[in-house]
Write an enzyme that holds these catalytic residues in place. Structure first.
Site, PDB file in Angstrom:
ATOM      1  N   LYS A  86      -2.547  -2.779  -2.571  1.00 50.93           N
ATOM      2  CA  LYS A  86      -3.020  -2.484  -1.395  1.00 50.93           C
ATOM      3  C   LYS A  86      -4.523  -2.815  -1.494  1.00 50.93           C
ATOM      4  CE  LYS A  86      -1.166   0.637   0.992  1.00 50.93           C
ATOM      5  NZ  LYS A  86      -0.730   2.115   1.509  1.00 50.93           N
TER       6      LYS A  86
HETATM    7  O1  G3P Z   1       0.282   3.986   4.746  1.00 51.31           O
HETATM    8  C1  G3P Z   1      -0.703   4.284   5.521  1.00 51.31           C
HETATM    9  C2  G3P Z   1      -0.353   5.883   6.024  1.00 51.31           C
HETATM   10  O2  G3P Z   1      -0.393   6.686   4.989  1.00 51.31           O
HETATM   11  C3  G3P Z   1      -1.306   6.275   7.010  1.00 51.31           C
HETATM   12  O3  G3P Z   1      -0.600   7.515   7.577  1.00 51.31           O
HETATM   13  O4  G3P Z   1      -0.305   9.324   8.790  1.00 51.31           O
HETATM   14  O5  G3P Z   1      -2.217   8.919   7.597  1.00 51.31           O
HETATM   15  O6  G3P Z   1      -1.843   7.910   9.631  1.00 51.31           O
HETATM   16  P1  G3P Z   1      -1.209   8.511   8.531  1.00 51.31           P
END
Ligand code: G3P
Length: 235
Positions: A86
């Site tokens: 990634k």
């Molecule tokens: O994979 C990306 C993700 O982990 C971001 O999620 O919930 O931190 O916006 P969030």
């Protein structure tokens, strides 16, 4: 649509891969840091649990293309094939994406917030792009619409890159992504459970159980097939 889990927690991954049709695991530095574990021991442990057939997306931390290439090589040595490195979208990230793609690595371009970021990543050779749906919704930017337009661009230009939508807070957001043709979603184990929860399903199952027991007691189909073994027939 592929369901992927967005966690580095060994117990949760173990539960999810044995319970749901999971295509892989995604992590990022925030998710990894939550486990407070030795990084290499943790990613080896995750690979052992998910097996070689599932995708494992691990984020690079280097800030130059050269550092990213070295990190990708190290990660491939540790977790083997079916690794998706990634890379947050940036100029150095695109440079690394093109080089890694040429060398046969799988790349997931992450922290995507716009359609043009996604298109650029796809043109650089990214296998997946990861738009952050909930974070877009949080700034009233309609995450689902951004994903829909990225899917449309990839279809229009016949690109093989796929959309791995990320950052979810509700089952509704996940459902809308499936309706606009998102190829994959990565969700927390909690959201995964929410996707199959419905109180009417629970009521239905409770009714089935009560009706069955009113005639057969606690005996199961296995008990009735082999009453001597279980000794519970007609209880
Ligand atoms: O994979 C990306 C993700 O982990 C971001 O999620 O919930 O931190 O916006 P969030």
């Amino acid at each position: 649509m592929l369901y992927i889990i967005d966690t580095a927690n060994i117990e949760k991954i173990s539960y999810c891969v044995s319970t749901f049709p999971i295509a892989g695991v995604t992590t990022n530095p925030t998710i990894i840091s939550r486990e407070k574990a030795d990084f290499f021991a943790l990613i080896k442990g995750i690979r052992d649990i998910i097996g070689k057939e599932r995708m494992f997306h691990i984020q690079l931390t280097g800030d130059t293309a050269d550092k990213m290439l070295r990190e990708a090589e190290i990660l491939r040595g540790v977790v083997g094939d079916n690794l998706y490195v990634k890379i947050p979208i940036s100029e150095e990230g695109l440079k690394a994406t093109m080089a890694l793609h040429k060398d046969g690595y799988h790349v997931t371009e992450t922290a995507i917030f716009t359609q043009q970021q996604a298109l650029m990543a796809a043109m650089a050779g990214a296998d997946f792009v990861a738009p952050y749906v909930n974070r877009l919704d949080n700034i009233v930017s309609d995450g689902v619409n951004v994903v829909a337009e990225i899917v449309e661009l990839f279809t229009r230009y016949r690109l093989s890159s796929r959309v791995l939508a990320a950052s979810f807070k509700t089952a509704e957001q996940v459902h809308k992504i499936s309706m606009v043709g998102g190829h994959a979603v990565t969700v927390s184990p909690e959201i995964l459970s929410t996707l199959i929860y419905h109180p009417l399903t629970m009521y239905a199952v409770d009714d089935f159980k009560a009706d069955w027991e009113s005639v057969y007691g606690k005996a199961t189909i296995c008990d009735m097939a082999d009453p001597q073994k279980s000794g519970t027939e007609g209880e």
